[in-house]
Design a protein around this motif. Structure first.
Motif, PDB file in Angstrom:
ATOM      1  N   ALA A 139      13.496 114.568 -22.740  1.00  0.00           N
ATOM      2  CA  ALA A 139      14.321 114.460 -23.942  1.00  0.00           C
ATOM      3  C   ALA A 139      15.761 114.111 -23.580  1.00  0.00           C
ATOM      4  O   ALA A 139      16.400 113.280 -24.242  1.00  0.00           O
ATOM      5  CB  ALA A 139      14.278 115.774 -24.723  1.00  0.00           C
ATOM      6  N   ILE A 140      16.267 114.726 -22.528  1.00  0.00           N
ATOM      7  CA  ILE A 140      17.639 114.466 -22.090  1.00  0.00           C
ATOM      8  C   ILE A 140      17.774 113.031 -21.590  1.00  0.00           C
ATOM      9  O   ILE A 140      18.753 112.336 -21.894  1.00  0.00           O
ATOM     10  CB  ILE A 140      18.053 115.470 -20.995  1.00  0.00           C
ATOM     11  CG1 ILE A 140      18.156 116.872 -21.593  1.00  0.00           C
ATOM     12  CG2 ILE A 140      19.393 115.067 -20.368  1.00  0.00           C
ATOM     13  CD1 ILE A 140      18.206 117.969 -20.563  1.00  0.00           C
ATOM     14  N   LYS A 141      16.785 112.578 -20.827  1.00  0.00           N
ATOM     15  CA  LYS A 141      16.823 111.195 -20.340  1.00  0.00           C
ATOM     16  C   LYS A 141      16.874 110.199 -21.493  1.00  0.00           C
ATOM     17  O   LYS A 141      17.647 109.236 -21.466  1.00  0.00           O
ATOM     18  CB  LYS A 141      15.593 110.909 -19.466  1.00  0.00           C
ATOM     19  CG  LYS A 141      15.755 111.278 -18.000  1.00  0.00           C
ATOM     20  CD  LYS A 141      14.583 110.739 -17.201  1.00  0.00           C
ATOM     21  CE  LYS A 141      14.770 111.027 -15.710  1.00  0.00           C
ATOM     22  NZ  LYS A 141      13.637 110.509 -14.912  1.00  0.00           N
ATOM     23  N   GLU A 142      16.049 110.435 -22.499  1.00  0.00           N
ATOM     24  CA  GLU A 142      16.016 109.536 -23.651  1.00  0.00           C
ATOM     25  C   GLU A 142      17.352 109.564 -24.394  1.00  0.00           C
ATOM     26  O   GLU A 142      17.852 108.529 -24.841  1.00  0.00           O
ATOM     27  CB  GLU A 142      14.877 109.919 -24.589  1.00  0.00           C
ATOM     28  CG  GLU A 142      13.496 109.630 -24.014  1.00  0.00           C
ATOM     29  CD  GLU A 142      12.365 110.067 -24.939  1.00  0.00           C
ATOM     30  OE1 GLU A 142      12.663 110.523 -26.060  1.00  0.00           O
ATOM     31  OE2 GLU A 142      11.190 109.943 -24.536  1.00  0.00           O
ATOM     32  N   TYR A 143      17.926 110.750 -24.508  1.00  0.00           N
ATOM     33  CA  TYR A 143      19.225 110.883 -25.167  1.00  0.00           C
ATOM     34  C   TYR A 143      20.295 110.131 -24.385  1.00  0.00           C
ATOM     35  O   TYR A 143      21.121 109.408 -24.954  1.00  0.00           O
ATOM     36  CB  TYR A 143      19.603 112.358 -25.291  1.00  0.00           C
ATOM     37  CG  TYR A 143      20.929 112.576 -25.986  1.00  0.00           C
ATOM     38  CD1 TYR A 143      20.996 112.644 -27.377  1.00  0.00           C
ATOM     39  CD2 TYR A 143      22.103 112.700 -25.251  1.00  0.00           C
ATOM     40  CE1 TYR A 143      22.210 112.837 -28.021  1.00  0.00           C
ATOM     41  CE2 TYR A 143      23.325 112.870 -25.889  1.00  0.00           C
ATOM     42  CZ  TYR A 143      23.373 112.945 -27.269  1.00  0.00           C
ATOM     43  OH  TYR A 143      24.577 113.100 -27.910  1.00  0.00           O
ATOM     44  N   GLN A 144      20.295 110.312 -23.065  1.00  0.00           N
ATOM     45  CA  GLN A 144      21.284 109.647 -22.226  1.00  0.00           C
ATOM     46  C   GLN A 144      21.150 108.129 -22.302  1.00  0.00           C
ATOM     47  O   GLN A 144      22.151 107.410 -22.388  1.00  0.00           O
ATOM     48  CB  GLN A 144      21.140 110.131 -20.776  1.00  0.00           C
ATOM     49  CG  GLN A 144      21.567 111.576 -20.580  1.00  0.00           C
ATOM     50  CD  GLN A 144      21.170 112.126 -19.229  1.00  0.00           C
ATOM     51  OE1 GLN A 144      20.137 111.752 -18.657  1.00  0.00           O
ATOM     52  NE2 GLN A 144      21.970 113.037 -18.686  1.00  0.00           N
ATOM     53  N   GLN A 145      19.926 107.634 -22.273  1.00  0.00           N
ATOM     54  CA  GLN A 145      19.701 106.190 -22.338  1.00  0.00           C
ATOM     55  C   GLN A 145      20.196 105.611 -23.658  1.00  0.00           C
ATOM     56  O   GLN A 145      20.842 104.557 -23.682  1.00  0.00           O
ATOM     57  CB  GLN A 145      18.212 105.887 -22.141  1.00  0.00           C
ATOM     58  CG  GLN A 145      17.732 106.120 -20.710  1.00  0.00           C
ATOM     59  CD  GLN A 145      16.212 106.138 -20.585  1.00  0.00           C
ATOM     60  OE1 GLN A 145      15.492 106.101 -21.591  1.00  0.00           O
ATOM     61  NE2 GLN A 145      15.715 106.186 -19.363  1.00  0.00           N
ATOM     62  N   LYS A 146      19.910 106.294 -24.753  1.00  0.00           N
ATOM     63  CA  LYS A 146      20.301 105.794 -26.064  1.00  0.00           C
ATOM     64  C   LYS A 146      21.807 105.813 -26.251  1.00  0.00           C
ATOM     65  O   LYS A 146      22.370 104.973 -26.957  1.00  0.00           O
ATOM     66  CB  LYS A 146      19.634 106.617 -27.175  1.00  0.00           C
ATOM     67  CG  LYS A 146      19.944 106.066 -28.566  1.00  0.00           C
ATOM     68  CD  LYS A 146      19.102 106.704 -29.636  1.00  0.00           C
ATOM     69  CE  LYS A 146      19.399 106.082 -30.991  1.00  0.00           C
ATOM     70  NZ  LYS A 146      18.578 106.658 -32.073  1.00  0.00           N
ATOM     71  N   ASN A 147      22.489 106.760 -25.600  1.00  0.00           N
ATOM     72  CA  ASN A 147      23.933 106.910 -25.791  1.00  0.00           C
ATOM     73  C   ASN A 147      24.751 106.374 -24.618  1.00  0.00           C
ATOM     74  O   ASN A 147      25.926 106.718 -24.460  1.00  0.00           O
ATOM     75  CB  ASN A 147      24.266 108.386 -26.040  1.00  0.00           C
ATOM     76  CG  ASN A 147      23.743 108.865 -27.382  1.00  0.00           C
ATOM     77  OD1 ASN A 147      24.367 108.621 -28.418  1.00  0.00           O
ATOM     78  ND2 ASN A 147      22.596 109.524 -27.374  1.00  0.00           N
ATOM     79  N   GLU A 181      19.479 115.350 -16.135  1.00  0.00           N
ATOM     80  CA  GLU A 181      20.165 116.638 -16.020  1.00  0.00           C
ATOM     81  C   GLU A 181      21.192 116.766 -17.141  1.00  0.00           C
ATOM     82  O   GLU A 181      21.713 115.764 -17.645  1.00  0.00           O
ATOM     83  CB  GLU A 181      20.873 116.754 -14.670  1.00  0.00           C
ATOM     84  CG  GLU A 181      19.945 116.765 -13.475  1.00  0.00           C
ATOM     85  CD  GLU A 181      20.694 116.925 -12.159  1.00  0.00           C
ATOM     86  OE1 GLU A 181      21.944 116.786 -12.167  1.00  0.00           O
ATOM     87  OE2 GLU A 181      20.048 117.184 -11.133  1.00  0.00           O
ATOM     88  N   LEU A 182      21.465 118.015 -17.528  1.00  0.00           N
ATOM     89  CA  LEU A 182      22.518 118.259 -18.497  1.00  0.00           C
ATOM     90  C   LEU A 182      23.843 118.289 -17.757  1.00  0.00           C
ATOM     91  O   LEU A 182      24.376 119.351 -17.429  1.00  0.00           O
ATOM     92  CB  LEU A 182      22.266 119.569 -19.254  1.00  0.00           C
ATOM     93  CG  LEU A 182      21.361 119.452 -20.476  1.00  0.00           C
ATOM     94  CD1 LEU A 182      20.901 120.834 -20.922  1.00  0.00           C
ATOM     95  CD2 LEU A 182      22.067 118.725 -21.615  1.00  0.00           C
ATOM     96  N   THR A 183      24.344 117.089 -17.458  1.00  0.00           N
ATOM     97  CA  THR A 183      25.636 116.978 -16.800  1.00  0.00           C
ATOM     98  C   THR A 183      26.722 117.421 -17.770  1.00  0.00           C
ATOM     99  O   THR A 183      26.487 117.559 -18.973  1.00  0.00           O
ATOM    100  CB  THR A 183      25.897 115.528 -16.379  1.00  0.00           C
ATOM    101  OG1 THR A 183      25.904 114.703 -17.561  1.00  0.00           O
ATOM    102  CG2 THR A 183      24.817 115.026 -15.424  1.00  0.00           C
ATOM    103  N   ILE A 184      27.912 117.622 -17.261  1.00  0.00           N
ATOM    104  CA  ILE A 184      29.009 118.071 -18.110  1.00  0.00           C
ATOM    105  C   ILE A 184      29.298 117.037 -19.191  1.00  0.00           C
ATOM    106  O   ILE A 184      29.516 117.374 -20.355  1.00  0.00           O
ATOM    107  CB  ILE A 184      30.260 118.346 -17.249  1.00  0.00           C
ATOM    108  CG1 ILE A 184      29.960 119.485 -16.264  1.00  0.00           C
ATOM    109  CG2 ILE A 184      31.458 118.695 -18.107  1.00  0.00           C
ATOM    110  CD1 ILE A 184      30.936 119.609 -15.134  1.00  0.00           C
ATOM    111  N   THR A 185      29.250 115.755 -18.818  1.00  0.00           N
ATOM    112  CA  THR A 185      29.491 114.692 -19.797  1.00  0.00           C
ATOM    113  C   THR A 185      28.427 114.697 -20.886  1.00  0.00           C
ATOM    114  O   THR A 185      28.731 114.542 -22.077  1.00  0.00           O
ATOM    115  CB  THR A 185      29.517 113.320 -19.096  1.00  0.00           C
ATOM    116  OG1 THR A 185      30.537 113.329 -18.095  1.00  0.00           O
ATOM    117  CG2 THR A 185      29.796 112.207 -20.093  1.00  0.00           C
TER     118      THR A 185
END
Length: 323
Positions: free
Chosen positions: A156-164, A171-175
Motif C-alpha cells: 500500500a505504501i509503495k503504491e501511495y509513493q508511486q502515485k505521489n 518504507e514509511l520514510t519521514i517524507t
C-alpha cells in the motif's frame, strides 16, 4: 517628538530587532533557552527568508534536516539550498510556496516532533496503525488496522509513493509520513481499480489451486521442494512459484509473510501446530472445510479441517500478498 522622528525611531528599533534575530547570533545565544524554544520565539514577530543568517536559520535547517528535506550543512545561512528545502516542505503541506518561513510555515514546522522514526517491514507499533488508517481512507490499504507492518502495508505504501511521486521504497520514510499527514485527497484509487486487483488476486489463487491438485499423490520427502518429493512448505513454495509468486521456504517464514484473515477463504493458507510450538504445518484451503497439503503419511493429499487431529491443532489462516 515629531511624526518624522517617530517613524525614524521605529525604523531604528525594527532594524535592531532584525539584527538581533538574524544577524547577531551571539546576542540571542547568550540566553538559557533551548534551541527549540529559540526556534519558537523567533516566530512570534519575524519572517525568516533568503539572505538571513543566525541561530534561528540554523534551527530551521535542523528541523528540515530531521525531516530529510535539507541535506546540506547546518550553517545558519539562509541560502538557495535552505530556500529550496522550505519550498519542498510548503508543497508537501499545501502552503504558499514562496520559500519564506512565515507564520503558516512556522506553525507547521513547529507542529512536528524534533525526531521522527522511519517505519518498515516487521515493525509493530501504534504509529503503523495510524498510517494504515490513513492509507485505508485513501483506498490504498484493504487489510486489518492492526499496527503490524506486513506485506500488505508495504504494498500500500509503495503504491501511495508511486502515485505521489515519492521514492517508492515501501518504507514509511519521514517524507512519506509528512505527505500522508498533510494529504487532503480522500479519493485515492478508484473503486474499479480495487475491484480489478481483487479479481486478479482471485485468478491467481484459482491458478495455484488448479496446479496443486495435479500434484496429488506425489510422495513425501523431508526438505523436498520438487515433484520427486515434498515436505509441507516445499509443496507450498513449489505451487506458488509456478503461479508467479515467490514465498519463503519454511512454515514459520510463510506464517510471518502472510496477511492474517479472520476466516479462511479459498486459496488462503491454513496453519497447524504439530510437532513443535507455533506454526509447523501448512496447506492451501480449498473451501467446504477441505485443504490440500503434504503429509508424511500420504504425501500430497486433500484433508478435512473437521478431522479431530487437524481441528485440535489449527492455528489460523493467512493470505499471501499479490506480487
Amino acid at each position: 517628538m515629531s511624526k518624522t522622528g517617530t517613524a525614524k525611531d521605529a525604523f531604528v528599533i525594527s532594524s535592531i530587532a532584525a539584527g538581533i534575530l538574524f544577524g547577531a547570533p551571539s546576542l540571542v545565544e547568550a540566553g538559557e533557552s533551548s534551541g527549540h524554544e529559540e526556534f519558537k520565539a523567533s516566530f512570534e514577530t519575524q519572517q525568516i527568508r533568503y539572505g538571513h543568517t543566525g541561530p534561528f536559520v540554523s534551527n530551521v535547517q535542523e528541523k528540515l534536516k530531521t525531516l530529510t528535506l535539507y541535506l546540506a550543512s547546518v550553517d545558519g545561512n539562509y541560502g538557495k539550498q535552505t530556500e529550496n528545502a522550505v519550498k519542498q516542505f510548503q508543497r508537501l503541506h499545501h502552503l504558499k510556496v514562496d520559500g519564506i518561513v512565515g507564520k503558516q510555515t512556522q506553525a507547521k514546522l513547529t507542529s512536528f516532533p524534533l525526531s521522527t522514526t522511519v517505519l518498515k517491514l516487521g515493525d509493530k507499533t501504534e504509529a503503523v496503525k495510524t498510517y494504515q488508517e490513513q492509507l485505508s481512507q485513501l483506498n490504498y490499504y484493504q487489510g486489518q488496522l492492526d499496527g503490524i507492518f506486513g506485506p500488505q502495508t508495504l504494498q500500500a505504501i509503495k503504491e501511495y509513493q508511486q502515485k505521489n511521486n515519492l521514492e517508492a521504497t515501501g518504507e514509511l520514510t519521514i517524507t512519506t509520513q509528512m505527505h500522508l499527514k498533510s494529504n487532503r485527497n480522500k479519493k485515492g484509487k478508484t473503486l474499479s481499480s480495487v475491484k480489478a486487483k481483487n479479481t486478479q488476486t482471485l485468478e491467481h489463487q484459482s491458478s495455484a489451486i488448479t496446479f496443486a491438485k495435479t500434484l496429488v499423490g506425489t510422495g513425501y520427502r523431508w526438505g523436498g521442494t520438487t515433484p520427486a518429493g515434498f515436505d509441507c512448505s516445499g509443496f507450498i513454495n513449489y505451487v506458488y512459484k509456478n503461479s508467479g509468486l515467490l514465498v519463503p521456504r519454511t512454515v514459520n517464514e510463510i506464517w510471518n509473510f502472510g496477511i492474517k484473515v479472520n476466516k479462511a477463504g479459498i486459496g488462503d493458507l491454513v496453519f497447524f501446530q504439530t510437532y513443535k510450538p507455533g506454526p509447523s504445518h501448512v496447506g492451501i484451503y480449498l473451501g467446504n472445510g477441505r485443504f490440500i497439503h503434504t503429509s508424511s503419511s500420504k504425501g500430497v493429499s486433500i484433508g478435512e479441517m473437521s478431522n479431530p487431529y487437524w481441528n485440535s491443532r489449527y492455528l489460523g489462516a493467512k493470505r499471501l500478498p499479490k506480487g
